[in-house]
Design a protein around this motif. Structure first.
Motif, mmCIF file in Angstrom:
data_model
loop_
_atom_site.group_PDB
_atom_site.id
_atom_site.type_symbol
_atom_site.label_atom_id
_atom_site.label_comp_id
_atom_site.label_asym_id
_atom_site.label_seq_id
_atom_site.Cartn_x
_atom_site.Cartn_y
_atom_site.Cartn_z
ATOM 1 N N ARG A 3 28.051 32.028 35.944
ATOM 2 C CA ARG A 3 27.948 33.355 36.557
ATOM 3 C C ARG A 3 29.088 33.634 37.530
ATOM 4 N N PRO A 4 29.475 32.698 38.449
ATOM 5 C CA PRO A 4 30.604 32.989 39.325
ATOM 6 C C PRO A 4 31.895 33.237 38.561
ATOM 7 N N ILE A 5 32.089 32.494 37.412
ATOM 8 C CA ILE A 5 33.307 32.697 36.629
ATOM 9 C C ILE A 5 33.268 34.055 35.940
ATOM 10 N N LEU A 6 32.117 34.386 35.349
ATOM 11 C CA LEU A 6 31.995 35.673 34.665
ATOM 12 C C LEU A 6 32.075 36.833 35.631
ATOM 13 N N ALA A 7 31.688 36.589 36.903
ATOM 14 C CA ALA A 7 31.739 37.668 37.893
ATOM 15 C C ALA A 7 33.158 38.155 38.134
ATOM 16 N N ILE A 116 31.751 47.036 55.553
ATOM 17 C CA ILE A 116 30.464 47.726 55.465
ATOM 18 C C ILE A 116 30.111 48.015 54.011
ATOM 19 N N ALA A 117 31.109 48.406 53.231
ATOM 20 C CA ALA A 117 30.842 48.709 51.825
ATOM 21 C C ALA A 117 30.351 47.468 51.082
ATOM 22 N N PHE A 118 31.003 46.319 51.293
ATOM 23 C CA PHE A 118 30.571 45.099 50.615
ATOM 24 C C PHE A 118 29.215 44.630 51.133
ATOM 25 N N THR A 119 28.961 44.814 52.423
ATOM 26 C CA THR A 119 27.643 44.474 52.961
ATOM 27 C C THR A 119 26.566 45.309 52.288
ATOM 28 N N ALA A 120 26.854 46.595 52.078
ATOM 29 C CA ALA A 120 25.885 47.469 51.410
ATOM 30 C C ALA A 120 25.671 47.046 49.964
ATOM 31 N N ILE A 121 26.752 46.711 49.255
ATOM 32 C CA ILE A 121 26.627 46.289 47.861
ATOM 33 C C ILE A 121 25.783 45.014 47.767
ATOM 34 N N ALA A 122 25.966 44.094 48.716
ATOM 35 C CA ALA A 122 25.269 42.815 48.696
ATOM 36 C C ALA A 122 23.854 42.891 49.252
ATOM 37 N N GLN A 305 41.133 39.210 49.694
ATOM 38 C CA GLN A 305 39.804 39.298 50.305
ATOM 39 C C GLN A 305 38.946 40.363 49.619
ATOM 40 N N LEU A 306 39.548 41.447 49.169
ATOM 41 C CA LEU A 306 38.781 42.471 48.471
ATOM 42 C C LEU A 306 38.257 41.957 47.136
ATOM 43 N N ILE A 307 39.107 41.267 46.400
ATOM 44 C CA ILE A 307 38.687 40.748 45.091
ATOM 45 C C ILE A 307 37.614 39.676 45.256
ATOM 46 N N ALA A 308 37.846 38.727 46.170
ATOM 47 C CA ALA A 308 36.880 37.652 46.378
ATOM 48 C C ALA A 308 35.544 38.195 46.867
ATOM 49 N N CYS A 309 35.585 39.120 47.806
ATOM 50 C CA CYS A 309 34.338 39.644 48.355
ATOM 51 C C CYS A 309 33.622 40.556 47.358
ATOM 52 N N ALA A 310 34.370 41.175 46.460
ATOM 53 C CA ALA A 310 33.716 41.953 45.409
ATOM 54 C C ALA A 310 32.876 41.043 44.518
ATOM 55 N N VAL A 311 33.420 39.875 44.190
ATOM 56 C CA VAL A 311 32.671 38.907 43.382
ATOM 57 C C VAL A 311 31.429 38.437 44.132
ATOM 58 N N ILE A 312 31.607 38.055 45.402
ATOM 59 C CA ILE A 312 30.490 37.540 46.198
ATOM 60 C C ILE A 312 29.423 38.611 46.394
ATOM 61 N N ALA A 313 29.851 39.830 46.700
ATOM 62 C CA ALA A 313 28.883 40.910 46.918
ATOM 63 C C ALA A 313 28.073 41.178 45.659
ATOM 64 N N ARG A 314 28.723 41.139 44.519
ATOM 65 C CA ARG A 314 28.008 41.388 43.269
ATOM 66 C C ARG A 314 26.998 40.280 42.984
ATOM 67 N N LEU A 315 27.360 39.034 43.283
ATOM 68 C CA LEU A 315 26.432 37.928 43.084
ATOM 69 C C LEU A 315 25.214 38.060 43.995
ATOM 70 N N TYR A 316 25.433 38.458 45.241
ATOM 71 C CA TYR A 316 24.317 38.705 46.145
ATOM 72 C C TYR A 316 23.426 39.830 45.621
ATOM 73 N N ALA A 317 24.053 40.902 45.132
ATOM 74 C CA ALA A 317 23.280 42.038 44.625
ATOM 75 C C ALA A 317 22.443 41.641 43.417
ATOM 76 N N GLU A 318 23.016 40.859 42.512
ATOM 77 C CA GLU A 318 22.271 40.422 41.333
ATOM 78 C C GLU A 318 21.095 39.533 41.736
ATOM 79 N N ARG A 319 21.306 38.694 42.734
ATOM 80 C CA ARG A 319 20.214 37.839 43.206
ATOM 81 C C ARG A 319 19.087 38.689 43.783
ATOM 82 N N ALA A 320 19.443 39.704 44.574
ATOM 83 C CA ALA A 320 18.422 40.587 45.149
ATOM 84 C C ALA A 320 17.680 41.351 44.051
#
Length: 328
Positions: A3-7, A116-122, A305-320
């Motif tokens: 999942r992290p790779i596909l993200a 703030i945007a990434f926090t909201a996505i996550a 940082q934008l690319i890395a945090c986009a991946v992390i935020a999406r993983l958090y969102a999918e978990r939620a």
């Protein structure tokens, strides 16, 4: 495990990479520059207006009272990051300007809109993110020149503080947020029913910021001043620095006993460095001939940082989303 790779191939991450490529091939020039600046400003204002209308009064007050979280973000931005910067900038393979630029990068405040945007996505604590990111950016206007004068050993490096920066944060960020919150009794239901609207504004504002900032760098001759070897060294240093901070902020959230929502705020607000604040501060503190080399690490780190945090935020969102589906 995949999942992290596909993200990495998540549509928003691909959109970020495509935006960088587009800005490199077709940067905004001439009359297009003020147009994109205006679009970026409008998207950011709309983003904060919608988040203000979305948040309840109780959530906002709770975010402002969370002093332990805000202190952790500030310590990360202005203590932990500079200590890491001193270590990275002392590596022998980095030349003088690149090392100075990396050290300057670590002295900057956090970003505001993307944090703030990434926090909201996550699905993090958006109210606390607004408070932490805004305060970090405001404090950075004074703290960053002071840290440059102290850490980089530049006598007389203190610069006069521009009120335009303070006014920009107040007008573009805080005022729309407060206005949206004041109109929440009339708009809150609409925003709750149209969550995709807020999500689109989140992502759209980030893409506009990336294109506008990277276009300016390309127009100034970014790729003509950097060799392939130097760029690879810089990329490696920025990736290592970001990875270290992400791991440390994640560990801090666990050690301090923060909730998942607050840990997300610490992760995103604590790991970011502001390009929008860094460029004008560099222009005030350094000779004109050095500014380009000084801000190059900031521009590279900004994209990473934008690319890395986009991946992390999406993983958090999918978990939620999975947890919500399980509860349903």
């Amino acid at each position: 495990m995949l999942r992290p790779i596909l993200a990495v191939f998540e549509p928003f991450v691909l959109a970020l990479l495509g935006t960088v490529v587009l800005a490199s091939l077709l940067p905004a020039r001439g009359a297009a520059v003020p147009v994109f600046d205006a679009l970026t400003t409008a998207a950011i204002v709309l983003l904060f207006f919608l988040h203000g209308a979305k948040l309840s009064r109780e959530a906002l007050l709770s975010g402002a009272r969370n002093w332990r979280l805000h202190l952790a973000v500030l310590v990360t931005s202005f203590v932990l990051f500079p200590l890491l910067g001193l270590g990275v900038s002392s590596l022998p393979m980095l030349d003088g300007p690149m090392a100075a630029g990396l050290l300057f990068l670590t002295l900057l405040p956090s970003t505001v809109q993307s944090s703030i945007a990434f926090t909201a996505i996550a699905r993090g604590n958006v109210a606390a993110a607004v408070c932490s990111a805004s305060f970090s950016n405001l404090l950075g206007i004074v703290a960053t020149p002071a840290l440059v004068a102290f850490v980089m050993s530049r006598p007389g490096a203190s610069a006069s503080i521009s009120m335009e920066s303070v006014e920009g944060i107040a007008v573009q960020l805080l005022l729309p947020f407060l206005l949206g919150h004041a109109l929440r009794p009339w708009l809150g239901g609409f925003v709750a029913r149209h969550k995709s609207l807020v999500s689109s504004v989140d992502r759209g504002s980030i893409l506009l910021v990336v294109y506008t900032a990277f276009s300016a760098a390309v127009v100034e001759g970014l790729w003509s001043r950097v060799s392939g070897e130097s760029l690879m060294l810089l990329l490696g240093a920025c990736c290592g620095l970001l990875a270290a901070v992400l791991l440390l902020t994640f560990a801090m959230g666990c050690v301090l006993g923060f909730s998942r929502e607050d840990s997300i705020v610490l992760l995103f607000c604590g790991s970011k460095k502001s390009l929008a604040t860094g460029v004008p501060i560099a222009g005030l503190l350094f000779p004109a001939a050095q500014v380009g080399a000084i801000i190059l690490p900031v521009m590279v780190f900004h994209q990473i940082q934008l690319i890395a945090c986009a991946v992390i935020a999406r993983l958090y969102a999918e978990r939620a989303e999975r947890e919500e589906a399980a509860l349903a």
